[in-house]
Design a protein around this motif. Sequence first.
Motif, short mmCIF file in Angstrom:
data_model
loop_
_atom_site.label_atom_id
_atom_site.label_comp_id
_atom_site.label_asym_id
_atom_site.label_seq_id
_atom_site.Cartn_x
_atom_site.Cartn_y
_atom_site.Cartn_z
N CYS A 202 11.38 -65.12 18.97
CA CYS A 202 11.42 -66.08 20.08
C CYS A 202 12.72 -66.86 20.01
O CYS A 202 13.06 -67.44 18.98
CB CYS A 202 10.22 -67.02 19.97
N ALA B 83 4.02 -67.78 21.99
CA ALA B 83 4.49 -66.41 21.78
C ALA B 83 3.60 -65.69 20.77
O ALA B 83 3.28 -64.50 20.94
CB ALA B 83 5.94 -66.42 21.30
N LEU C 203 12.17 -63.64 24.71
CA LEU C 203 11.70 -62.83 23.59
C LEU C 203 12.70 -61.73 23.23
O LEU C 203 13.41 -61.21 24.10
CB LEU C 203 10.36 -62.17 23.93
#
Length: 534
Positions: free
Chosen positions: A465, A476, A409
Amino acid sequence: MGKKLAVLEIINTLTGNSHQSLKAKVFNDSVHGHIEFHPLLVMIIDTPQFQRLRFIKQLGGGYFVFPGAAHNRFEHSLGVCYLAGKLVRSLQRNQPELEITDKDILCVQIAGLCHDLGHGPFSHLFDLFFIPKVRPDFKHKHEHLSVLMFDHLIEENHLEAKLKENGLDGEDLLFIREQIEGLPKDSSQKQNDDVWLYKGRGREKSFLYEIVANKRNGIDVDKWDYFARDCLNLGIASSFDHKRYMKFARVIEVDGDKQICSRDKEIGNLYDMFHTRNNLHRRAYQHKVNKIIETMMVEALIKADPHLRIFPGANGRKLTMSESLDDMHAYTHLTDSVLEHILFSQEKDLKESKDIIQKIFTRKLYKCVGQTQPTADTELEKPLEISKAICLAVSEEELKGPQLDSDDLVVHVVKMDYGMGNQNPVDYVRFYSKENSNTAIKIGKGEVSQMLPENFLERYIRVYCKNRDAENVAKAERCFAEWCDKKKFSKPKPGNFLDTAMTLVKKRPRDGTCGPSEGPKKSKKILGNTYKGM
């Protein structure tokens, strides 16, 4: 013939032109039109250290989002120099009691010309994001590098004699450096009402320090040029009129310092200026695609740094990008071209960096998961800690699989303000009335309009992401939404949230042929194959 020259000299004296004007050089600028420069300024421009700015884009990675944003630090520096001269000459003409000398004007123009000499590849991307990662010990900003490069430029091109010929001494050079960098970083005191810490000029000329880089309220010619230049190249309208502001600029003594003030009726124009700044940040500088491209570029440069020993230092030894910060001879060779060098290199050690750059060129960018807005009083953790918390927001049982890896991330905390955090910069501006032009007054926001902002700072949290796999992105998105809910932040907007600067969608032709939106996919594939073969 002699009489004609004598008459011409008299005309030049009466019109404020000197014999130097006859040797001046004229540039045709896209923003300001035909602008004229003193011969000493031209000598500085015609050096390798200054010409280097041609190869550093003004908006860093913005060119990969806005095709028109190809302008560079070279033209911006010319514009700042021109505006600096225009403003200080206006003050000299309108207020002779200020005793502004031609030497003062030349020093202010040199500071405007050289204020960005220290920028590295892709401008602020380099000093704000690359340097802190590779050289945490290097605590200086690009302004300090600009001063180092200015000194190197003077020495390397043997301009000391030319400076003396134009009446500039050591005190004037100090004045130029102070305008660029401000007070020394190791200064034990900050400028206050009781002690005057600047040494290049005395307190009676304190207003000269507000022209190139105004530390008091942010109203300076640097911003005026990049507002006008960036808006022109980005295709964004600006409502601020710097020419009008100059017409009403006046120096008045305030609490012992002489400050540049404006007419009371110009307060609306100033709010337009700060609104333009906010608008540029919202629509361009902090654009979600622009920011992730810059993040990927920084990652590529960090990975490449130890293996990219190609910049010749003063002693002939080749240095890396991070090492070049201590050697202006090597730093002179450091420009945006470093990206192409990585891209076209066959070195195995540069493969990771090259792969990231290929993703940028083929538009395989990290996927934006979404954006949320925390409340104004919320204390935010560092992006890395936020990333870890998002990954732990949903358990493995709920995900029916492994949790996200925080390294996958990217978290951006985006700040939007008027340049002074949650403070209103106009509160630090003083005005005068038509009836009393020598008394500075303060005008409160409530006296101007009821439609001005109540808050001058807002923050957003964006999450990207790296793994573009649909399943991973969905995971995510779920974790980010859960984290926002626990924090009581606004519900995250999806990754395709509407930016005010996003290009309108092109409609598919009615004849059933391949529309514009289908063409680029094929182009990306071809482009990707091309780079893979390098």
